[in-house]
Design an enzyme around this catalytic site. Structure first.
Site, PDB file in Angstrom:
ATOM      1  CE  LYS A   1       1.874 -64.704  10.422  1.00 53.00           C
ATOM      2  NZ  LYS A   1       3.122 -63.899  11.515  1.00 53.00           N
ATOM      3  CB  THR A   2      -2.112 -68.338  12.827  1.00 55.19           C
ATOM      4  OG1 THR A   2      -1.664 -67.040  13.059  1.00 55.19           O
ATOM      5  CG2 THR A   2      -1.653 -69.133  13.879  1.00 55.19           C
TER       6      THR A   2
ATOM      7  CB  ILE B   1      -0.625 -80.490  15.150  1.00 56.76           C
ATOM      8  CG1 ILE B   1      -0.210 -80.527  14.244  1.00 56.76           C
ATOM      9  CG2 ILE B   1      -2.299 -80.539  15.848  1.00 56.76           C
ATOM     10  CD1 ILE B   1      -0.616 -81.359  12.867  1.00 56.76           C
ATOM     11  CB  THR B   2      -3.724 -77.598  19.687  1.00 56.55           C
ATOM     12  OG1 THR B   2      -2.343 -78.051  20.573  1.00 56.55           O
ATOM     13  CG2 THR B   2      -4.134 -78.235  18.606  1.00 56.55           C
TER      14      THR B   2
ATOM     15  CG  HIS C   1       5.259 -56.680   7.727  1.00 58.86           C
ATOM     16  ND1 HIS C   1       4.506 -55.866   8.297  1.00 58.86           N
ATOM     17  CD2 HIS C   1       5.145 -57.728   7.834  1.00 58.86           C
ATOM     18  CE1 HIS C   1       3.095 -56.114   8.005  1.00 58.86           C
ATOM     19  NE2 HIS C   1       3.089 -57.652   7.801  1.00 58.86           N
TER      20      HIS C   1
ATOM     21  CE  LYS D   1      -9.632 -65.360   6.826  1.00 60.70           C
ATOM     22  NZ  LYS D   1     -10.229 -63.943   7.594  1.00 60.70           N
TER      23      LYS D   1
ATOM     24  CG  ASP E   1     -14.077 -70.950   3.645  1.00 65.89           C
ATOM     25  OD1 ASP E   1     -14.287 -70.609   4.667  1.00 65.89           O
ATOM     26  OD2 ASP E   1     -12.764 -70.662   3.843  1.00 65.89           O
TER      27      ASP E   1
HETATM   28  P1  GDP Z   1      -3.810 -63.971  10.887  1.00 69.47           P
HETATM   29  O1  GDP Z   1      -4.080 -62.996  11.850  1.00 69.47           O
HETATM   30  O2  GDP Z   1      -3.344 -63.741   9.433  1.00 69.47           O
HETATM   31  O3  GDP Z   1      -2.758 -65.183  11.750  1.00 69.47           O
HETATM   32  O4  GDP Z   1      -4.995 -64.865  11.496  1.00 69.47           O
HETATM   33  P2  GDP Z   1      -5.824 -65.941  11.614  1.00 69.47           P
HETATM   34  O5  GDP Z   1      -5.276 -67.129  11.138  1.00 69.47           O
HETATM   35  O6  GDP Z   1      -6.151 -65.773  13.182  1.00 69.47           O
HETATM   36  O7  GDP Z   1      -7.038 -65.923  11.261  1.00 69.47           O
HETATM   37  C1  GDP Z   1      -8.296 -65.381  11.269  1.00 69.47           C
HETATM   38  C2  GDP Z   1      -9.321 -65.460  11.340  1.00 69.47           C
HETATM   39  O8  GDP Z   1      -9.941 -65.854  10.326  1.00 69.47           O
HETATM   40  C3  GDP Z   1     -10.024 -66.815  13.036  1.00 69.47           C
HETATM   41  O9  GDP Z   1     -11.513 -66.403  13.287  1.00 69.47           O
HETATM   42  C4  GDP Z   1      -9.844 -68.199  11.493  1.00 69.47           C
HETATM   43  O10 GDP Z   1     -10.750 -69.107  12.199  1.00 69.47           O
HETATM   44  C5  GDP Z   1     -10.519 -67.307  10.167  1.00 69.47           C
HETATM   45  N1  GDP Z   1      -9.890 -67.873   8.904  1.00 69.47           N
HETATM   46  C6  GDP Z   1      -8.836 -68.391   9.138  1.00 69.47           C
HETATM   47  N2  GDP Z   1      -8.877 -68.719   7.717  1.00 69.47           N
HETATM   48  C7  GDP Z   1      -9.855 -69.106   6.688  1.00 69.47           C
HETATM   49  C8  GDP Z   1     -10.581 -69.894   5.971  1.00 69.47           C
HETATM   50  O11 GDP Z   1      -9.776 -69.961   4.902  1.00 69.47           O
HETATM   51  N3  GDP Z   1     -11.523 -69.550   5.619  1.00 69.47           N
HETATM   52  C9  GDP Z   1     -12.801 -69.303   6.625  1.00 69.47           C
HETATM   53  N4  GDP Z   1     -13.934 -68.897   6.356  1.00 69.47           N
HETATM   54  N5  GDP Z   1     -11.949 -68.251   7.628  1.00 69.47           N
HETATM   55  C10 GDP Z   1     -10.835 -68.431   7.865  1.00 69.47           C
END
Ligand code: GDP
Length: 296
Positions: free
Chosen positions: A29-30, A49-50, A73, A124, A126
């Site tokens: 999400k983030t 932006i970070t 939620h 993800k 990729d």
């Molecule tokens: P949140 O808890 O849903 O906000 O998830 P984060 O954005 O913190 O992502 C969780 C982990 O998944 C982090 O280590 C990210 O780098 C990784 N991640 C997020 N999106 C992708 C993606 O599209 N591809 C890959 N390979 N890793 C991702």
């Protein structure tokens, strides 16, 4: 306090959609929120932006979309029950390598209950272990059947890592938004919602507000639940000082007497006196209620 007579459809214009992304922890999400922002906000403009921000607006081929990062939620439900329901469209993010998880199920039921259109972002993609069909099958079992399987939910494969599918996702949001025919009146008495708030050293209470109707201007007298004040300054989602915020726009507002709860409804009053009276009465009621609870 925001009566029907405040709504005049003759001045209605189309307003940008407000989108909330929800999903199981670690599904991205983030990362997705950050990627969309960095991909769509011209570099340099976005400054830090970070830095985490709770809401921002992007431009997709001349059309605006506002994203809100609701902390969870619980916050989302609290906003809905307070009537500060800002969300027009919900994106459920599901990791393509992990599939549906307990929190995904929760999110599905929240999203369904909200009645908002839902788009599934399969993140993800990729990854080598990504499995779009697995995600589709798991979601279909939960009455979230993909359009290409004869259902009515769009599934978009995305990667928050390399940006794949982001444009597709945004285009899809705009299509959904068009069908919703979102309208509001920029000349109406301003109404909005507090999506986040904090006490900043040297600046006082700061409220991140999304405008739902009307235009929020510096100098307006506003009430946010039990807090009130004359808007002293507004900075937009890029940290730049602005004089006003328009429909579905978001920014940080200074001038409140105290930190409002996130999810508070924001409305303007004709005078600071009125604003103070409304907020103070509410604060007293809230205190009385607390007191009666603690003495029971
Ligand atoms: P949140 O808890 O849903 O906000 O998830 P984060 O954005 O913190 O992502 C969780 C982990 O998944 C982090 O280590 C990210 O780098 C990784 N991640 C997020 N999106 C992708 C993606 O599209 N591809 C890959 N390979 N890793 C991702």
């Amino acid at each position: 306090e925001y009566a029907d007579e405040d709504i005049d459809e003759t001045n209605y214009v189309t307003r940008p959609p407000v989108v909330t992304i929800m999903g199981h922890v670690d599904h991205g999400k983030t990362s997705l929120l950050d990627k969309i922002r960095s991909a769509k906000v011209a570099s340099g403009e976005a400054g830090g932006i970070t830095q985490h921000i709770s809401a921002y607006t992007v431009d997709q081929n001349g059309q605006k979309i506002t994203f809100v990062d609701t902390p969870g939620h619980a916050a989302f439900s609290a906003m809905r029950s307070r009537g500060a329901d800002v969300t027009d469209i919900i994106i459920i993010v599901v990791a393509a390598d992990d599939g549906v998880k307990p929190q995904t199920e929760e999110v599905i039921s929240h999203a369904k209950a909200s009645g908002c259109p839902i788009i599934v972002a399969v993140n993800k993609i990729d990854k080598e272990s990504a499995n779009m069909d697995m995600v589709k099958a798991q979601m279909a079992e939960r009455e979230m059947t993909p359009v290409d399987w004869g259902g009515d939910v769009e599934f978009i494969g995305v990667s928050a890592l390399n940006g794949t599918g982001i444009d597709d996702l945004l285009e899809n949001i705009l299509i959904q938004s068009e069908m919703l025919e979102l309208k509001a009146d920029p000349t109406a008495k301003v109404k909005g919602a507090v999506v986040e708030s904090l006490l900043e050293k040297g600046r006082g209470p700061v409220a991140t507000i999304i405008v739902q109707n009307g235009t929020l201007k510096v100098g307006d007298n506003i009430v946010c639940d039990t807090t009130y004040g004359r808007v002293k300054a507004i900075t937009n989602d890029q940290g730049k000082p602005v004089k006003e915020l328009g429909l579905s726009e978001t920014g940080n507002v200074l001038g409140l007497n105290d930190v409002p709860v996130s999810g508070a409804v924001m409305v303007a009053q004709d005078s600071e006196k009125e604003a103070r009276e409304i907020a103070t009465t509410r604060a007293e009621h809230a205190r009385a209620k607390e007191l009666s609870k603690s003495t029971k």
